[in-house]
Motif scaffolding. Structure first.
Motif, PDB file in Angstrom:
ATOM      1  N   PRO A 112       0.817  -1.225   0.000  1.00 49.60           N
ATOM      2  CA  PRO A 112       0.000   0.000   0.000  1.00 49.60           C
ATOM      3  C   PRO A 112       0.849   1.274   0.000  1.00 49.60           C
ATOM      4  N   ASN A 123      -0.292   7.452   1.622  1.00 48.16           N
ATOM      5  CA  ASN A 123      -1.204   8.599   1.705  1.00 48.16           C
ATOM      6  C   ASN A 123      -2.579   8.252   2.284  1.00 48.16           C
ATOM      7  N   LYS A 164       3.656  -5.456   3.042  1.00 48.44           N
ATOM      8  CA  LYS A 164       4.806  -4.556   3.177  1.00 48.44           C
ATOM      9  C   LYS A 164       4.275  -3.130   3.268  1.00 48.44           C
ATOM     10  N   PRO A 165       4.223  -2.581   4.474  1.00 42.59           N
ATOM     11  CA  PRO A 165       3.620  -1.244   4.608  1.00 42.59           C
ATOM     12  C   PRO A 165       4.499  -0.182   3.969  1.00 42.59           C
ATOM     13  N   GLY A 221      12.232  -0.982  -2.518  1.00 43.24           N
ATOM     14  CA  GLY A 221      12.979  -1.494  -3.669  1.00 43.24           C
ATOM     15  C   GLY A 221      13.474  -2.910  -3.439  1.00 43.24           C
ATOM     16  N   PHE A 240      -1.118  -3.781  -5.393  1.00 48.28           N
ATOM     17  CA  PHE A 240      -0.272  -2.602  -5.204  1.00 48.28           C
ATOM     18  C   PHE A 240      -1.093  -1.329  -5.354  1.00 48.28           C
ATOM     19  N   THR A 241      -0.858  -0.361  -4.508  1.00 53.11           N
ATOM     20  CA  THR A 241      -1.358   0.998  -4.737  1.00 53.11           C
ATOM     21  C   THR A 241      -0.191   1.939  -4.503  1.00 53.11           C
ATOM     22  N   GLU A 257      -3.132   0.018  -8.512  1.00 51.02           N
ATOM     23  CA  GLU A 257      -3.857   1.287  -8.526  1.00 51.02           C
ATOM     24  C   GLU A 257      -2.800   2.371  -8.432  1.00 51.02           C
ATOM     25  N   MET A 258      -2.758   3.227  -9.441  1.00 45.43           N
ATOM     26  CA  MET A 258      -1.601   4.123  -9.555  1.00 45.43           C
ATOM     27  C   MET A 258      -2.016   5.602  -9.530  1.00 45.43           C
ATOM     28  N   GLY A 259      -1.208   6.436 -10.127  1.00 43.21           N
ATOM     29  CA  GLY A 259      -1.350   7.881  -9.945  1.00 43.21           C
ATOM     30  C   GLY A 259      -2.495   8.530 -10.711  1.00 43.21           C
ATOM     31  N   GLY A 260      -2.554   9.838 -10.569  1.00 49.68           N
ATOM     32  CA  GLY A 260      -3.588  10.601 -11.264  1.00 49.68           C
ATOM     33  C   GLY A 260      -3.101  12.000 -11.590  1.00 49.68           C
ATOM     34  N   GLU A 281       2.392  14.072 -12.358  1.00 47.74           N
ATOM     35  CA  GLU A 281       1.799  14.075 -11.022  1.00 47.74           C
ATOM     36  C   GLU A 281       2.771  14.723 -10.030  1.00 47.74           C
ATOM     37  N   PHE A 337       1.741  15.655  -6.709  1.00 45.49           N
ATOM     38  CA  PHE A 337       1.371  15.092  -5.415  1.00 45.49           C
ATOM     39  C   PHE A 337       1.686  16.048  -4.281  1.00 45.49           C
ATOM     40  N   SER A 387      -3.474   5.139 -14.695  1.00 45.13           N
ATOM     41  CA  SER A 387      -3.923   5.191 -13.293  1.00 45.13           C
ATOM     42  C   SER A 387      -4.119   3.797 -12.721  1.00 45.13           C
TER      43      SER A 387
HETATM   44  P1  NAD Z   1       5.230   4.655  -4.169  1.00 43.33           P
HETATM   45  O1  NAD Z   1       5.034   4.033  -5.503  1.00 43.33           O
HETATM   46  O2  NAD Z   1       6.467   5.425  -3.940  1.00 43.33           O
HETATM   47  O3  NAD Z   1       5.171   3.542  -3.037  1.00 43.33           O
HETATM   48  C1  NAD Z   1       4.080   2.668  -2.894  1.00 43.33           C
HETATM   49  C2  NAD Z   1       4.537   1.421  -2.171  1.00 43.33           C
HETATM   50  O4  NAD Z   1       5.439   0.724  -3.012  1.00 43.33           O
HETATM   51  C3  NAD Z   1       5.285   1.692  -0.878  1.00 43.33           C
HETATM   52  O5  NAD Z   1       4.896   0.734   0.070  1.00 43.33           O
HETATM   53  C4  NAD Z   1       6.736   1.495  -1.292  1.00 43.33           C
HETATM   54  O6  NAD Z   1       7.550   1.129  -0.211  1.00 43.33           O
HETATM   55  C5  NAD Z   1       6.601   0.365  -2.280  1.00 43.33           C
HETATM   56  N1  NAD Z   1       7.701   0.169  -3.223  1.00 43.33           N
HETATM   57  C6  NAD Z   1       8.624   1.058  -3.649  1.00 43.33           C
HETATM   58  N2  NAD Z   1       9.450   0.464  -4.541  1.00 43.33           N
HETATM   59  C7  NAD Z   1       9.030  -0.801  -4.699  1.00 43.33           C
HETATM   60  C8  NAD Z   1       9.453  -1.912  -5.500  1.00 43.33           C
HETATM   61  N3  NAD Z   1      10.482  -1.847  -6.338  1.00 43.33           N
HETATM   62  N4  NAD Z   1       8.767  -3.073  -5.401  1.00 43.33           N
HETATM   63  C9  NAD Z   1       7.705  -3.172  -4.582  1.00 43.33           C
HETATM   64  N5  NAD Z   1       7.267  -2.166  -3.803  1.00 43.33           N
HETATM   65  C10 NAD Z   1       7.916  -0.995  -3.862  1.00 43.33           C
HETATM   66  O7  NAD Z   1       3.923   5.537  -3.910  1.00 43.33           O
HETATM   67  P2  NAD Z   1       3.602   6.413  -2.634  1.00 43.33           P
HETATM   68  O8  NAD Z   1       4.467   7.631  -2.675  1.00 43.33           O
HETATM   69  O9  NAD Z   1       3.581   5.588  -1.417  1.00 43.33           O
HETATM   70  O10 NAD Z   1       2.088   6.828  -2.910  1.00 43.33           O
HETATM   71  C11 NAD Z   1       1.722   7.885  -3.710  1.00 43.33           C
HETATM   72  C12 NAD Z   1       1.278   7.411  -5.064  1.00 43.33           C
HETATM   73  O11 NAD Z   1       0.205   6.503  -4.919  1.00 43.33           O
HETATM   74  C13 NAD Z   1       0.758   8.511  -5.950  1.00 43.33           C
HETATM   75  O12 NAD Z   1       1.225   8.309  -7.247  1.00 43.33           O
HETATM   76  C14 NAD Z   1      -0.748   8.325  -5.875  1.00 43.33           C
HETATM   77  O13 NAD Z   1      -1.440   8.847  -6.974  1.00 43.33           O
HETATM   78  C15 NAD Z   1      -0.862   6.852  -5.781  1.00 43.33           C
HETATM   79  N6  NAD Z   1      -2.133   6.433  -5.204  1.00 43.33           N
HETATM   80  C16 NAD Z   1      -3.050   5.848  -6.009  1.00 43.33           C
HETATM   81  C17 NAD Z   1      -4.277   5.469  -5.499  1.00 43.33           C
HETATM   82  C18 NAD Z   1      -5.312   4.831  -6.366  1.00 43.33           C
HETATM   83  O14 NAD Z   1      -6.288   4.312  -5.826  1.00 43.33           O
HETATM   84  N7  NAD Z   1      -5.179   4.832  -7.673  1.00 43.33           N
HETATM   85  C19 NAD Z   1      -4.549   5.672  -4.152  1.00 43.33           C
HETATM   86  C20 NAD Z   1      -3.574   6.252  -3.343  1.00 43.33           C
HETATM   87  C21 NAD Z   1      -2.360   6.615  -3.885  1.00 43.33           C
END
Ligand code: NAD
Length: 515
Positions: A179, A182, A205-206, A239, A256-257, A286-289, A416, A418, A490
């Motif tokens: 997750p 945010n 993995k938080p 990572g 994954f989000t 679920e990714m960015g916007g 994005e 953010f 997204s």
């Molecule tokens: P991030 O991609 O930096 O991290 C997300 C998770 O991935 C974290 O737990 C991080 O530790 C982990 N991670 C990092 N590298 C990894 C790897 N190589 N393998 C596996 N896991 C790895 O995102 P963030 O900064 O935590 O969150 C913000 C992003 O999330 C924004 O882009 C936002 O738009 C998106 N988001 C999307 C939704 C949705 O529902 N579409 C909801 C909330 C947030």
């Protein structure tokens, strides 16, 4: 029978009694700050030499907790334990699985201020934003419990005279749940419980900046008696540990989000088959916007300004659904811009745990630097009309920032950020406004403020986003009411909090018995 699902009611912080209760919870949480948090694998609490501190983004000197960090051998152990536990967990009655969620919801409801208070400290949420999130977490638990019960009922099939046919939704196996920070409680809990209620086991993995709230949720799962090994708690560097978990041949799916870059990386890695792997891994990402609010020339301009201000600056713009583009018809552009500037300039940026704060800090040093860099880019690409500066240097405070006269192709209109930054773009017509709105790689949320019914119908057809809102904000999706998730970059088009979401964590088995 269990009562029908209803969204949790938000706390009214205009009522001083609620603030007093919140403050008591805050004191309780503050008394626990700085504690150590272990990994949890198969119920065993494991403390490691390598630890990371979670800090308060509003006050960098305040440590929220010290969290043990997983390494590769522990990631391996977590996957093995999850795989072994799956053999029993998959056979538990779906009603029993759902009941763990209902119990967790009941406790969360009782202690909601405590969870919200921790979020104000660890994630920098205001009281209101934290409360809305705790309510969402409760909703996910209640909703997914009911959904699992619904899916476990006999499924409708065409009747055959000589056969008895039944279809079951069975679990997949070991899921890696990753997750974002945010929504450190709601999204984390929603993703985790969707996976477990459907009969899968989980390695969680938080997010690195908000592990303590996740640890508190783990304690809640323990309190409700969830068997050891169903959810294994594995904080660690995204990572390194993340790649290992994603690549593992026993991993059956990854939920994954997070950001687009990490989501795409996971998707790519998960597509590779490793020795000993028997399945095609499923990826739910679920990714960015880069979400836009379009304002038509026939519109309630006060409403438009309210909705843009709330959507752009709530939680300092750190929502995937946040409005980072305001696309305004030229006839009303100056007026809407002026009204948003007026509203945003009144927002109170301060310690989010205190009553009355409208926005707090951004999450960490990296986000702070990145947003300030985009503000510099914005100065080249548009006219800075509000903000651009920073606040109290004890925390990562960035002012609500508005750029006017930005092209729809500019970087600040496409990438994005953010953070609390919104780009205003002028459109010559409603057609052009929709064209601009659709011009990014993303497709998560969007809103249209208009009184023109034909234009709203056109937007319904042409505005390509997963969550489209008319005459309201583009944030604030409610579980069950607004199933949430977007198109294109997204994500994988999933809908969290929707009636088809749990299917992503299952596979359907048909049994046909000829007699
Ligand atoms: P991030 O991609 O930096 O991290 C997300 C998770 O991935 C974290 O737990 C991080 O530790 C982990 N991670 C990092 N590298 C990894 C790897 N190589 N393998 C596996 N896991 C790895 O995102 P963030 O900064 O935590 O969150 C913000 C992003 O999330 C924004 O882009 C936002 O738009 C998106 N988001 C999307 C939704 C949705 O529902 N579409 C909801 C909330 C947030």
């Amino acid at each position: 029978m269990r009562a029908e699902f209803k969204n949790e009611v938000f706390v009214d912080f205009k009522d001083e009694r609620n603030n007093a209760e919140f403050e008591a919870a805050l004191k309780k949480v503050e008394a626990e700050l700085g504690k150590e948090y272990p990994l949890i694998i198969g119920g065993e609490k494991i403390t490691t030499d390598r630890k990371a501190a979670s800090i308060n983004p509003a006050n960098k000197t305040q440590t929220i907790g010290i969290v043990s960090q997983a390494d590769i051998p522990l990631a391996e152990k977590a996957i093995q334990v999850a795989a072994a536990t799956f053999e029993t967990w998959k056979r538990t009655d779906p009603g029993e699985r759902a009941r763990y969620l209902y119990r967790a919801a009941a406790i969360l409801r009782r202690r909601k201020h405590e969870f919200s208070a921790l979020m104000t400290l660890e994630a920098g949420k205001t009281r209101v934003e934290a409360d809305v999130e705790t309510a969402e977490a409760i909703d996910f638990l209640e909703f997914y419990g009911r959904e699992m019960q619904r899916l476990s009922l006999p499924q409708p099939l065409t009747v055959s005279q000589e056969e008895e046919n039944e279809l079951y939704y069975i679990p997949l196996g070991v899921g890696v749940v990753i997750p974002p920070w945010n929504f450190p409680l709601a999204i984390m809990a929603g993703m985790t419980t969707a996976a477990l209620v459907t009969g899968n086991t989980v390695v969680l993995k938080p997010a690195s900046t908000t592990p303590v709230i996740a640890a508190k949720f783990m304690a809640l799962l323990e309190e409700v008696g969830l068997p050891a090994g169903v959810v294994n708690f594995l904080p660690g560097p995204g990572g390194q540990v993340g790649d290992y978990l994603v690549d593992h041949p026993l991993t059956r799916f990854i939920s994954f989000t997070g950001s687009r870059d990490v989501g795409l990386r996971i998707n790519e890695r998960a597509a590779k088959t490793h020795p000993g792997q028997k399945w095609i891994k499923r990826v739910i990402a679920e990714m960015g916007g880069k979400d836009a609010i379009v304002v038509d020339n026939e519109a309630d301009l006060e409403l438009a300004a309210d909705m843009i201000t709330t959507s752009a600056f709530g939680f300092s713009g750190q929502k995937c659904s946040a409005c980072s583009r305001a696309i305004i018809h030229e006839d009303v552009y100056d007026s809407v811009l002026e009204k948003v500037v007026e509203r945003a300039s009144k927002l109170i940026m301060s310690n989010p745990a205190e009553a009355g704060a409208n926005l707090g800090p951004v999450i960490d040093e990296k986000a702070y630097a990145k947003i300030l860099e985009y503000i510099e880019i914005g100065k080249q690409e548009g006219r800075l009309v509000l903000g651009g500066g920073t606040g109290d240097s004890n925390g990562y405070f960035i002012e609500p920032t508005i750029f006017a006269d930005v092209e729809s192709t500019a970087r600040i209109s496409q990438e994005e950020i953010f953070g609390p930054v919104v780009a205003f773009t002028k459109a010559k017509s409603f057609d052009e406004a929709l064209e601009f709105a659709n011009s990014t790689d993303y497709g998560l949320t969007g809103a249209v403020i208009s009184r023109n019914g034909a234009h709203l119908e056109q937007a319904r057809r042409e505005f390509h986003v997963g969550n489209l809102y008319f005459n309201r904000k583009c944030t604030g999706a409610l579980v069950g009411t607004h199933p949430f998730g977007g198109f294109n970059m997204s994500g994988t088009d999933s809908k969290a909090g929707g009636r088809d979401y749990l299917l992503l964590f299952t596979q359907a088995k048909l049994v046909s018995d000829r007699f």
